[in-house]
Design a protein around this motif. Sequence first.
Motif, short mmCIF file in Angstrom:
data_model
loop_
_atom_site.label_atom_id
_atom_site.label_comp_id
_atom_site.label_asym_id
_atom_site.label_seq_id
_atom_site.Cartn_x
_atom_site.Cartn_y
_atom_site.Cartn_z
N PHE A 1 0.84 -1.18 0.00
CA PHE A 1 0.00 0.00 0.00
C PHE A 1 0.89 1.24 0.00
N GLU A 2 0.54 2.19 -0.83
CA GLU A 2 1.29 3.44 -0.93
C GLU A 2 0.38 4.60 -0.58
N PHE A 3 0.87 5.50 0.29
CA PHE A 3 0.07 6.64 0.71
C PHE A 3 0.23 7.77 -0.29
N LEU A 4 -0.90 8.25 -0.80
CA LEU A 4 -0.92 9.38 -1.72
C LEU A 4 -1.40 10.60 -0.94
N PRO A 5 -0.52 11.54 -0.62
CA PRO A 5 -0.92 12.69 0.22
C PRO A 5 -1.93 13.58 -0.48
N GLY A 6 -2.83 14.14 0.31
CA GLY A 6 -3.82 15.07 -0.20
C GLY A 6 -3.33 16.50 -0.15
N PRO A 7 -4.19 17.45 -0.50
CA PRO A 7 -3.77 18.85 -0.54
C PRO A 7 -3.45 19.45 0.81
N VAL A 8 -3.76 18.74 1.91
CA VAL A 8 -3.46 19.28 3.23
C VAL A 8 -1.96 19.28 3.50
N PHE A 9 -1.18 18.57 2.69
CA PHE A 9 0.27 18.51 2.90
C PHE A 9 0.93 19.68 2.16
N ALA A 10 0.79 20.85 2.75
CA ALA A 10 1.36 22.08 2.22
C ALA A 10 1.60 23.02 3.38
N ASN A 11 2.36 24.09 3.13
CA ASN A 11 2.61 25.07 4.18
C ASN A 11 1.37 25.90 4.49
N ILE A 12 0.65 26.28 3.46
CA ILE A 12 -0.60 27.03 3.63
C ILE A 12 -1.70 26.32 2.85
N VAL A 13 -2.77 25.99 3.55
CA VAL A 13 -3.92 25.33 2.94
C VAL A 13 -5.09 26.31 2.98
N ILE A 14 -5.60 26.66 1.82
CA ILE A 14 -6.74 27.57 1.71
C ILE A 14 -8.00 26.72 1.56
N GLY A 15 -8.87 26.78 2.54
CA GLY A 15 -10.15 26.09 2.49
C GLY A 15 -11.25 27.07 2.14
N ASP A 16 -11.66 27.09 0.90
CA ASP A 16 -12.63 28.08 0.43
C ASP A 16 -14.05 27.60 0.74
N GLU A 17 -14.81 28.43 1.44
CA GLU A 17 -16.19 28.14 1.84
C GLU A 17 -16.26 26.81 2.58
N ILE A 18 -15.54 26.75 3.68
CA ILE A 18 -15.39 25.50 4.41
C ILE A 18 -16.72 25.01 4.97
N ASN A 19 -17.64 25.90 5.25
CA ASN A 19 -18.91 25.46 5.84
C ASN A 19 -19.92 25.01 4.79
N ARG A 20 -19.49 24.84 3.54
CA ARG A 20 -20.36 24.21 2.54
C ARG A 20 -20.13 22.71 2.45
N ALA A 21 -19.12 22.19 3.15
CA ALA A 21 -18.88 20.75 3.19
C ALA A 21 -19.64 20.15 4.36
N SER A 22 -19.83 18.85 4.31
CA SER A 22 -20.56 18.15 5.36
C SER A 22 -19.73 18.12 6.64
N PRO A 23 -20.36 17.95 7.80
CA PRO A 23 -19.59 17.86 9.05
C PRO A 23 -18.57 16.73 9.04
N LYS A 24 -18.84 15.65 8.34
CA LYS A 24 -17.87 14.55 8.25
C LYS A 24 -16.59 15.01 7.57
N THR A 25 -16.71 15.79 6.51
CA THR A 25 -15.53 16.29 5.82
C THR A 25 -14.84 17.38 6.64
N GLN A 26 -15.61 18.22 7.30
CA GLN A 26 -15.01 19.25 8.15
C GLN A 26 -14.14 18.64 9.25
N SER A 27 -14.58 17.52 9.78
CA SER A 27 -13.82 16.88 10.88
C SER A 27 -12.51 16.30 10.41
N ALA A 28 -12.30 16.18 9.09
CA ALA A 28 -11.03 15.66 8.60
C ALA A 28 -9.87 16.57 8.93
#
Length: 357
Positions: free
Chosen positions: A127-154
């Motif tokens: 198994f190989e881990f493919l990092p998501g966009p959170v692996f950066a120095n600055i992560v811009i979450g645009d309109e974060i409250n339009r995602a479901s609570p399950k995704t927000q908790s990530a």
Amino acid sequence: MSTIPHPAAGSPTAPLGPPSSSPGPSPAVHFHAPDALRLFRECFHALADNVERVVMGKRDVVELALTCLFAEGHLLVEDVPGTGKTTLARALAASLDAQWQRVQFTPDLLPSDITGVSMFRQTTNTFEFLPGPVFANIVIGDEINRASPKTQSALLEVMEEGRVTVDGVAHPVPRPFMVVATQNPVDMSGTYPLPEAQLDRFLMRVTVGYPDHRSEVAVASGTAGAPAVESLPAIAAAHHIGEFIEVARQRVMASEPVVDYAVRIAQATRTSPHTRLGAGPRGSVSLIRAARVRAASQERAHLLPEDIKALAAPVLTHRLLLSPDAELAGWTAESVLADVLSAVPAPALGGMAKARA
């Protein structure tokens, strides 16, 4: 989901100190250098000037965003559409020669779209881990409250601990790490309120607000002469920001009277008759961290009660939950905090003079 990587290659980095005739990259700034606070102040205001070329007339908001950055905190920008929330976040990221990613939060976004996923490779039978966009120095979450609570908790783990755990394996994110999230007011259609645990992980919540008349006329007429976000020069590199984080943490003294003052303010929000949930210990810790950066940006090696008062609203108001009776009576988090600040006495100037001595 849409992710936009920052084009770090080829972007110029301006020197942090006074202009030098010799070419080459800027030297590392160590927190024990005798002129560390001066360099911190110069870098802080150079970044603020750069961001303000795009976000005009909002110097106080820009400086609060930079305070979050140097305090290793996260920023929540809340306002109505069209006030420049995303522009502020993008301008801050473009001013740094560092890796950044942007995630457009939508109702169908999944947690793995943010954190990454483990994929089975048949060639290696592992198994190989493919990092998501959170692996950066600055992560811009645009309109974060339009995602479901399950995704927000990530974002809960990575915002607090600086790592992502997938399949029992912890993957650290680069340092410095900052989440700049924007959200529309919670009473707008199609939004999900952020849970209290995630709100508490944001160091600050700020409101951009509408520009003043002159700035809005300049923007609408196209005569402002402001550059596009993509053309902003990079002022500091990621490793410089890491050094300046240590400058604020190690070179600015937090005397006992000022720390006691910040703790008493946080405790007063818990005992206020207008709140059902006040600021916890993370709130008082965040207040001191932000106050250190404010003092360093003014080239001061000590905290003042004015630092605590100036930052109390952006650091504490989003951590307060009002009681139903207070909401019916017209109280807001800002008015409750103002009532607390007027009731909690600040340290005497004589005591502060002794602390500085």
